[in-house]
Every structure is written in structure tokens, then in C-alpha cells.
Design a protein around this motif. Sequence first.
Motif, PDB file in Angstrom:
ATOM      1  N   VAL A 254      -7.680  34.285  64.523  1.00 30.17           N
ATOM      2  CA  VAL A 254      -7.620  35.658  64.007  1.00 30.17           C
ATOM      3  C   VAL A 254      -8.794  36.479  64.526  1.00 30.17           C
ATOM      4  CG1 VAL A 254      -7.794  37.047  61.904  1.00 30.17           C
ATOM      5  CG2 VAL A 254      -6.255  35.073  61.987  1.00 30.17           C
ATOM      6  N   GLU A 255      -9.969  35.874  64.573  1.00 30.37           N
ATOM      7  CA  GLU A 255     -11.137  36.587  65.082  1.00 30.37           C
ATOM      8  C   GLU A 255     -10.992  36.930  66.562  1.00 30.37           C
ATOM      9  OE1 GLU A 255     -14.347  34.023  64.088  1.00 30.37           O
ATOM     10  OE2 GLU A 255     -14.375  34.608  61.953  1.00 30.37           O
ATOM     11  N   ARG A 256     -10.337  36.062  67.314  1.00 34.60           N
ATOM     12  CA  ARG A 256     -10.151  36.301  68.745  1.00 34.60           C
ATOM     13  C   ARG A 256      -9.058  37.330  69.030  1.00 34.60           C
ATOM     14  NH1 ARG A 256     -11.746  31.764  72.288  1.00 34.60           N
ATOM     15  NH2 ARG A 256     -12.956  30.265  71.060  1.00 34.60           N
ATOM     16  N   TRP A 274      -4.651  40.814  57.659  1.00 33.65           N
ATOM     17  CA  TRP A 274      -5.247  39.937  58.659  1.00 33.65           C
ATOM     18  C   TRP A 274      -6.638  39.447  58.267  1.00 33.65           C
ATOM     19  CZ3 TRP A 274      -3.532  37.946  63.369  1.00 33.65           C
ATOM     20  CH2 TRP A 274      -2.229  38.307  63.723  1.00 33.65           C
ATOM     21  N   THR A 275      -7.267  40.076  57.300  1.00 35.41           N
ATOM     22  CA  THR A 275      -8.655  39.715  56.981  1.00 35.41           C
ATOM     23  C   THR A 275      -8.872  39.368  55.512  1.00 35.41           C
ATOM     24  OG1 THR A 275      -9.218  42.042  56.601  1.00 35.41           O
ATOM     25  CG2 THR A 275      -9.524  41.180  58.836  1.00 35.41           C
ATOM     26  N   GLY A 276      -7.841  39.523  54.679  1.00 36.48           N
ATOM     27  CA  GLY A 276      -8.030  39.365  53.240  1.00 36.48           C
ATOM     28  C   GLY A 276      -7.537  38.057  52.663  1.00 36.48           C
ATOM     29  N   ARG A 277      -6.947  38.157  51.468  1.00 36.84           N
ATOM     30  CA  ARG A 277      -6.559  36.978  50.695  1.00 36.84           C
ATOM     31  C   ARG A 277      -5.555  36.106  51.429  1.00 36.84           C
ATOM     32  NH1 ARG A 277      -2.790  35.108  47.107  1.00 36.84           N
ATOM     33  NH2 ARG A 277      -1.417  36.871  47.546  1.00 36.84           N
ATOM     34  N   LEU A 279      -5.209  35.435  54.547  1.00 31.67           N
ATOM     35  CA  LEU A 279      -5.872  34.559  55.515  1.00 31.67           C
ATOM     36  C   LEU A 279      -6.589  33.418  54.808  1.00 31.67           C
ATOM     37  CD1 LEU A 279      -6.657  33.878  58.402  1.00 31.67           C
ATOM     38  CD2 LEU A 279      -8.568  35.482  58.196  1.00 31.67           C
ATOM     39  N   ASP A 280      -7.210  33.696  53.658  1.00 29.40           N
ATOM     40  CA  ASP A 280      -7.872  32.632  52.894  1.00 29.40           C
ATOM     41  C   ASP A 280      -6.869  31.567  52.457  1.00 29.40           C
ATOM     42  OD1 ASP A 280     -10.290  33.977  53.114  1.00 29.40           O
ATOM     43  OD2 ASP A 280     -10.074  34.990  51.174  1.00 29.40           O
ATOM     44  N   VAL A 281      -5.711  32.006  51.965  1.00 34.62           N
ATOM     45  CA  VAL A 281      -4.669  31.073  51.516  1.00 34.62           C
ATOM     46  C   VAL A 281      -4.158  30.236  52.679  1.00 34.62           C
ATOM     47  CG1 VAL A 281      -2.320  30.919  50.575  1.00 34.62           C
ATOM     48  CG2 VAL A 281      -3.981  32.505  49.556  1.00 34.62           C
ATOM     49  N   ILE A 282      -3.901  30.890  53.811  1.00 37.53           N
ATOM     50  CA  ILE A 282      -3.365  30.193  54.982  1.00 37.53           C
ATOM     51  C   ILE A 282      -4.376  29.188  55.525  1.00 37.53           C
ATOM     52  CG2 ILE A 282      -2.575  30.488  57.367  1.00 37.53           C
ATOM     53  CD1 ILE A 282      -1.639  33.367  56.366  1.00 37.53           C
ATOM     54  N   GLU A 283      -5.643  29.604  55.595  1.00 32.32           N
ATOM     55  CA  GLU A 283      -6.669  28.694  56.108  1.00 32.32           C
ATOM     56  C   GLU A 283      -6.820  27.475  55.210  1.00 32.32           C
ATOM     57  OE1 GLU A 283     -11.089  29.075  58.010  1.00 32.32           O
ATOM     58  OE2 GLU A 283     -10.753  30.066  56.081  1.00 32.32           O
ATOM     59  N   ALA A 284      -6.784  27.678  53.902  1.00 32.39           N
ATOM     60  CA  ALA A 284      -6.888  26.548  52.970  1.00 32.39           C
ATOM     61  C   ALA A 284      -5.711  25.605  53.129  1.00 32.39           C
ATOM     62  CB  ALA A 284      -6.976  27.069  51.535  1.00 32.39           C
ATOM     63  N   ASP A 285      -4.534  26.161  53.291  1.00 33.89           N
ATOM     64  CA  ASP A 285      -3.337  25.339  53.474  1.00 33.89           C
ATOM     65  C   ASP A 285      -3.413  24.529  54.768  1.00 33.89           C
ATOM     66  OD1 ASP A 285      -0.273  24.934  52.689  1.00 33.89           O
ATOM     67  OD2 ASP A 285      -0.360  25.313  54.846  1.00 33.89           O
ATOM     68  N   ARG A 286      -3.791  25.183  55.865  1.00 35.97           N
ATOM     69  CA  ARG A 286      -3.871  24.484  57.146  1.00 35.97           C
ATOM     70  C   ARG A 286      -4.975  23.424  57.137  1.00 35.97           C
ATOM     71  NH1 ARG A 286       0.148  23.562  59.108  1.00 35.97           N
ATOM     72  NH2 ARG A 286      -1.155  22.566  60.686  1.00 35.97           N
ATOM     73  N   THR A 287      -6.089  23.709  56.480  1.00 33.94           N
ATOM     74  CA  THR A 287      -7.179  22.732  56.403  1.00 33.94           C
ATOM     75  C   THR A 287      -6.740  21.496  55.634  1.00 33.94           C
ATOM     76  OG1 THR A 287      -8.840  24.491  56.509  1.00 33.94           O
ATOM     77  CG2 THR A 287      -9.558  22.366  55.642  1.00 33.94           C
ATOM     78  N   ALA A 288      -5.938  21.704  54.577  1.00 37.40           N
ATOM     79  CA  ALA A 288      -5.426  20.571  53.810  1.00 37.40           C
ATOM     80  C   ALA A 288      -4.454  19.727  54.622  1.00 37.40           C
ATOM     81  CB  ALA A 288      -4.746  21.076  52.533  1.00 37.40           C
ATOM     82  N   ARG A 289      -3.779  20.362  55.581  1.00 38.28           N
ATOM     83  CA  ARG A 289      -2.793  19.647  56.396  1.00 38.28           C
ATOM     84  C   ARG A 289      -3.403  18.995  57.631  1.00 38.28           C
ATOM     85  NH1 ARG A 289       2.543  21.405  55.031  1.00 38.28           N
ATOM     86  NH2 ARG A 289       2.504  23.136  53.533  1.00 38.28           N
ATOM     87  N   LEU A 290      -4.498  19.556  58.146  1.00 39.74           N
ATOM     88  CA  LEU A 290      -5.070  19.053  59.397  1.00 39.74           C
ATOM     89  C   LEU A 290      -6.576  19.239  59.394  1.00 39.74           C
ATOM     90  CD1 LEU A 290      -4.534  17.975  62.323  1.00 39.74           C
ATOM     91  CD2 LEU A 290      -4.441  20.373  63.047  1.00 39.74           C
ATOM     92  N   ASP A 291      -7.321  18.128  59.508  1.00 36.60           N
ATOM     93  CA  ASP A 291      -8.773  18.224  59.635  1.00 36.60           C
ATOM     94  C   ASP A 291      -9.125  18.961  60.924  1.00 36.60           C
ATOM     95  OD1 ASP A 291      -9.136  16.796  57.319  1.00 36.60           O
ATOM     96  OD2 ASP A 291      -9.308  14.860  58.340  1.00 36.60           O
ATOM     97  N   ARG A 292     -10.129  19.814  60.832  1.00 37.35           N
ATOM     98  CA  ARG A 292     -10.505  20.627  61.994  1.00 37.35           C
ATOM     99  C   ARG A 292     -10.908  19.764  63.185  1.00 37.35           C
ATOM    100  NH1 ARG A 292     -13.907  25.784  60.600  1.00 37.35           N
ATOM    101  NH2 ARG A 292     -11.926  26.124  59.530  1.00 37.35           N
ATOM    102  N   ASP A 293     -11.516  18.586  62.917  1.00 34.79           N
ATOM    103  CA  ASP A 293     -11.938  17.741  64.032  1.00 34.79           C
ATOM    104  C   ASP A 293     -10.781  16.998  64.699  1.00 34.79           C
ATOM    105  OD1 ASP A 293     -11.364  15.889  62.072  1.00 34.79           O
ATOM    106  OD2 ASP A 293     -13.374  15.026  61.965  1.00 34.79           O
ATOM    107  N   ARG A 294      -9.559  17.203  64.179  1.00 34.31           N
ATOM    108  CA  ARG A 294      -8.381  16.584  64.789  1.00 34.31           C
ATOM    109  C   ARG A 294      -7.496  17.607  65.494  1.00 34.31           C
ATOM    110  NH1 ARG A 294      -5.295  12.353  61.185  1.00 34.31           N
ATOM    111  NH2 ARG A 294      -4.695  11.688  63.289  1.00 34.31           N
ATOM    112  N   ILE A 295      -7.969  18.840  65.631  1.00 34.32           N
ATOM    113  CA  ILE A 295      -7.172  19.875  66.294  1.00 34.32           C
ATOM    114  C   ILE A 295      -6.844  19.468  67.721  1.00 34.32           C
ATOM    115  CG2 ILE A 295      -7.271  22.226  67.241  1.00 34.32           C
ATOM    116  CD1 ILE A 295      -8.587  23.116  64.665  1.00 34.32           C
TER     117      ILE A 295
END
Length: 325
Positions: A254-256, A274-277, A279-295
Motif C-alpha cells: 500500500v505504501e508503494r 487505503w490508510t484507515g481501519r 487496512l488494519d483489519v486486512i493486515e491483521a488477517d494476512r499476518t494471522a495467515r502468513l508469517d512475514r518471514d515466510r513471504i
Amino acid sequence: MASTSTDHPPVAVVGAGLIGVAWAICFARAGHPVHLNDRNDEILAAALEVVAAALDDMAEFDLLAGRSPKEVLAHIRPRVDLADALAGVVHVQECAPETIPDKSAIFERMGELTGPETVLASSTSAFVPSLFTRGVRHRERCLVAHPINPPYLVPLVQLVPAPWTDPAVVARTERLMVAAGQSPIVLKREADGFVVNRLQGALIHEALRIVDEGVAGPGEIDLAIAKGLGLRWSFMGPFETMELNAPAGIRDYVERYGGLYRRIIGVEDAEPLWTGRALDVIEADRTARLDRDRIGERQRWRDRRLMDLVASLRAAEKRTRWSPA
């Protein structure tokens, strides 16, 4: 081990048109006795012919869960009388005409003919359930279960509760659909267009705008989806696609690229979306599904999945080539 009637209780499909026939195939393939209802024997006979032809095609591609076309067809039992069709079923899938009066009338009648334990689900793509289930006896068992046509090939089902739908009914319907080989999504509340039509509508609207502006023609737009976005979207959604297209995940994406998309979209509420709630919900959901170090690992999986898909599509093109001549 043979299944029991408890494993696959009878269901009813009310309306033997295009969607009703497709639902009958879904439930029969899963082993449910299906009471297929419509207003006369001629309609039902024609529907069974359509079913038989579809089953033969599906068998060619091994899409009948190990059953033969004859076995699946035997699970579908035509019923002209509605009361007879609803007797003893645990779930009713309504496929009546897309008008509020028609939906209301059939749901009120089905409510009188069934007990409170029978789920009443509508296939409607046009109406939220509160518009036609308000007057139904034991209305807490009513909801929308909207398929994507044809559901025996496209498994997504949108489960939409009315404000009065019992959450246990939603959960029960979700389990039934999963067991029948479908992929249900549960909406948190009613919304016009549900999920798929809202997404599809936004894409179609933009496609029309591109043609209207003379940017590209219809053929180019179809190709952009079929040979571009659609390849990835066939096995992952837009949020996972975004996440895997930036080194540090979805917020990094999103930042890019968020500024680019907000400029293209050009609507007033784009910035907070694009910058509010959300995005927070989506990021939390994706983090729960996939660890960032496994991208990186998931990116390699995506690429190998695309390789397999492209190879399969090339083979399918040779097997099922269509000519307009």
C-alpha cells in the motif's frame, strides 16, 4: 464404508430451472437424496435430461466424487407437489423467479409446510433475505445461499443472514455446503450485491469506462483478465496477491502503490479506505495467515502454482478447443 442416511440427509431444491438443476447436481453428487420440485412433470423431465447431459460431461473430467452418472442421477427424485418435495428434508434450496412477491410467497408457503428444524435457503442474487422472509413462520431459519453459476463447477457460496437468522442456522448451512464440496463464505450482515456482485460490478464498471474512453477494446479487456489478473485470481485473492507483490507484505504494498491506485480510482473516500481501519483489519488477517518471514517461501509456491496452472491450461486448450465456425 457405505454412507448412511444420517450422513447425507435428504434436501429439496424448489425450482428446476438453470440454478435449480445445478444445485440438484451438487447435492446429488455429494450423496444426498434430492427432491427436485417444479410445477409439472414436463419441466421436471426436461430438467433431468439437462442433468444427465451435464453428468456425462463431468464424468469425463472425473468430477463426480467417484460416482457414476447413473448413480448421481438416481439420487434426484422429481416431485411436482411441494408438500411432497419438502417432506423429511433438512435443507431447502429455493430457486424461484427473482421477484420479491414470488420469493415471499414461496417462503411463506415453505415455512408452513416444514418444521422449525428445516433450513430455508434462497439462491437469489438480487435480494437480501430480510426483503422476503419477514413473514415466514420460524423466520430465524431463513437465509440466502447464493451460488456462482454453475455451482457444481464453481464452488463458492455466499451465505447471507437476515437480521433475525439464527447464527446456528448459518453454521449448520456452512457445514452442509462444505460437506457437499462447496466453498462457503459467511457475510457478517446483509449487503446489497453481497460480496461477489460488488466485486464483479466494480470490475465491469471500470471495463465499461475503459471502452467508453477509447483506451482499449473489449477483446483487450477480456484478455487482460483471462491471461493476466485471472490467472493469479484463480487460486488467490486480491489481498494475498498484494501481499506477495511487496517484500514486507500488504502495508508495504500500500505504501508503494496506494497513491497510484487512489489517483486512478479518483473517488473522494479512497484515502481513508487505503490508510484507515480497513487496512488494519486486512493486515491483521494476512499476518494471522502468513508469517512475514515466510513471504518469500509463499512467493515461490505462487510461482510453482502458476507454472502448473499454465501447463494445465495449455493442455486443456488442446483438449477442449472451440471454434466459432
